[in-house]
Every structure is written in structure tokens, then in C-alpha cells.
Design a protein around this motif. Structure first.
Motif, PDB file in Angstrom:
ATOM      1  N   GLY A  24       1.094   0.458 -10.850  1.00 46.50           N
ATOM      2  CA  GLY A  24       0.599  -0.380  -9.760  1.00 46.50           C
ATOM      3  C   GLY A  24      -0.904  -0.457  -9.678  1.00 46.50           C
ATOM      4  N   MET A  25      -1.598  -0.126 -10.774  1.00 48.00           N
ATOM      5  CA  MET A  25      -3.061  -0.113 -10.710  1.00 48.00           C
ATOM      6  C   MET A  25      -3.662  -1.513 -10.664  1.00 48.00           C
ATOM      7  N   ALA A  26      -2.920  -2.528 -11.022  1.00 45.82           N
ATOM      8  CA  ALA A  26      -3.437  -3.897 -10.995  1.00 45.82           C
ATOM      9  C   ALA A  26      -3.119  -4.578  -9.658  1.00 45.82           C
ATOM     10  N   THR A  27      -2.874  -3.755  -8.618  1.00 42.09           N
ATOM     11  CA  THR A  27      -2.503  -4.289  -7.305  1.00 42.09           C
ATOM     12  C   THR A  27      -3.379  -3.654  -6.232  1.00 42.09           C
ATOM     13  N   SER A  28      -3.158  -4.064  -5.001  1.00 47.08           N
ATOM     14  CA  SER A  28      -3.834  -3.399  -3.882  1.00 47.08           C
ATOM     15  C   SER A  28      -3.215  -2.015  -3.687  1.00 47.08           C
ATOM     16  N   SER A  29      -3.865  -1.188  -2.895  1.00 45.89           N
ATOM     17  CA  SER A  29      -3.369   0.180  -2.674  1.00 45.89           C
ATOM     18  C   SER A  29      -1.971   0.187  -2.077  1.00 45.89           C
ATOM     19  N   SER A  30      -1.746  -0.631  -1.058  1.00 47.27           N
ATOM     20  CA  SER A  30      -0.428  -0.628  -0.405  1.00 47.27           C
ATOM     21  C   SER A  30       0.654  -1.194  -1.328  1.00 47.27           C
ATOM     22  N   ASP A  31       0.337  -2.219  -2.098  1.00 48.45           N
ATOM     23  CA  ASP A  31       1.315  -2.769  -3.041  1.00 48.45           C
ATOM     24  C   ASP A  31       1.622  -1.765  -4.152  1.00 48.45           C
ATOM     25  N   GLY A  32       0.592  -1.123  -4.677  1.00 48.64           N
ATOM     26  CA  GLY A  32       0.794  -0.123  -5.722  1.00 48.64           C
ATOM     27  C   GLY A  32       1.625   1.043  -5.234  1.00 48.64           C
ATOM     28  N   PHE A  33       1.362   1.486  -3.993  1.00 49.04           N
ATOM     29  CA  PHE A  33       2.144   2.574  -3.416  1.00 49.04           C
ATOM     30  C   PHE A  33       3.602   2.165  -3.255  1.00 49.04           C
ATOM     31  N   SER A  34       3.844   0.940  -2.813  1.00 48.89           N
ATOM     32  CA  SER A  34       5.220   0.450  -2.631  1.00 48.89           C
ATOM     33  C   SER A  34       5.976   0.384  -3.955  1.00 48.89           C
ATOM     34  N   ILE A  35       5.305  -0.086  -4.997  1.00 46.30           N
ATOM     35  CA  ILE A  35       5.930  -0.162  -6.324  1.00 46.30           C
ATOM     36  C   ILE A  35       6.265   1.243  -6.817  1.00 46.30           C
ATOM     37  N   ALA A  36       5.306   2.157  -6.709  1.00 50.77           N
ATOM     38  CA  ALA A  36       5.522   3.531  -7.164  1.00 50.77           C
ATOM     39  C   ALA A  36       6.641   4.201  -6.373  1.00 50.77           C
ATOM     40  N   TRP A  37       6.676   3.969  -5.068  1.00 50.36           N
ATOM     41  CA  TRP A  37       7.706   4.573  -4.210  1.00 50.36           C
ATOM     42  C   TRP A  37       9.095   4.077  -4.600  1.00 50.36           C
ATOM     43  N   SER A  38       9.227   2.773  -4.815  1.00 45.66           N
ATOM     44  CA  SER A  38      10.546   2.230  -5.167  1.00 45.66           C
ATOM     45  C   SER A  38      10.993   2.717  -6.540  1.00 45.66           C
ATOM     46  N   CYS A  39      10.052   2.880  -7.474  1.00 45.37           N
ATOM     47  CA  CYS A  39      10.408   3.430  -8.788  1.00 45.37           C
ATOM     48  C   CYS A  39      10.874   4.874  -8.657  1.00 45.37           C
ATOM     49  N   CYS A  40      10.196   5.647  -7.812  1.00 42.65           N
ATOM     50  CA  CYS A  40      10.608   7.042  -7.582  1.00 42.65           C
ATOM     51  C   CYS A  40      11.998   7.107  -6.992  1.00 42.65           C
ATOM     52  N   GLU A  41      12.274   6.255  -6.004  1.00 49.63           N
ATOM     53  CA  GLU A  41      13.608   6.239  -5.392  1.00 49.63           C
ATOM     54  C   GLU A  41      14.690   5.914  -6.422  1.00 49.63           C
TER      55      GLU A  41
END
Length: 81
Positions: free
Chosen positions: A57-74
Motif C-alpha cells: 500500500g505504499m503507492a496510496t494514502s496512509s489510510s488507504d494503505g492501512f486498509s489494504i494491509a489490514w484486509s490482507c492480514c485478515e
């Protein structure tokens, strides 16, 4: 000290922000390339896979990157990967 037994690994997946710029030569946008690679991993991962995802998610905003990373973790936790 006893260590837990190691499981055999069936697949290894690597997603690194350092590799993606070399793929941009083929005309892809960085975010789209990252999402395609992430989708491939999520569709092909199993509970015996080793997954290394760096700078997701480094090519996104902080909140978007966090959301992508969180959903991948889930998703990975649901598969016990």
C-alpha cells in the motif's frame, strides 16, 4: 527449549516495493501493479505458503494503505497462512 515443528512450505510469495519499479517499464501504474500482485497472492495462497509482503500500500494514502494491509492480514489469518 523445545521449538515447534516446522511445516513444509508449498509456495513462496514475495511482494516488495523495491521490485515493482522494474515492472513499470511495461507501462503499468505502480498502484495497479501492486494490486495485481497482491490479488495474485491472495488467490493462490494456502495454509502452507510463506508470504513476504514489504511496503504494501505504499503507492496510496496512509489510510488507504492501512486498509489494504489490514484486509490482507485478515484474509491470511482466515487461511492460517
Amino acid at each position: 527449549m523445545l521449538l515447534p515443528p516446522l511445516k513444509a512450505i508449498s509456495k513462496i510469495f514475495l511482494l516488495s516495493g523495491k521490485v515493482i519499479p522494474s515492472l513499470l517499464l511495461f507501462g503499468s501504474v505502480k498502484f495497479m501493479t501492486e494490486m495485481k500482485e497482491t490479488a495474485f497472492i491472495m488467490q493462490n495462497v494456502s495454509n502452507r505458503s510463506l508470504i513476504v509482503m514489504d511496503e504494501l500500500g505504499m503507492a496510496t494514502s496512509s489510510s488507504d494503505g492501512f486498509s489494504i494491509a489490514w484486509s490482507c492480514c485478515e484474509r491470511l489469518l482466515s487461511l492460517k497462512a
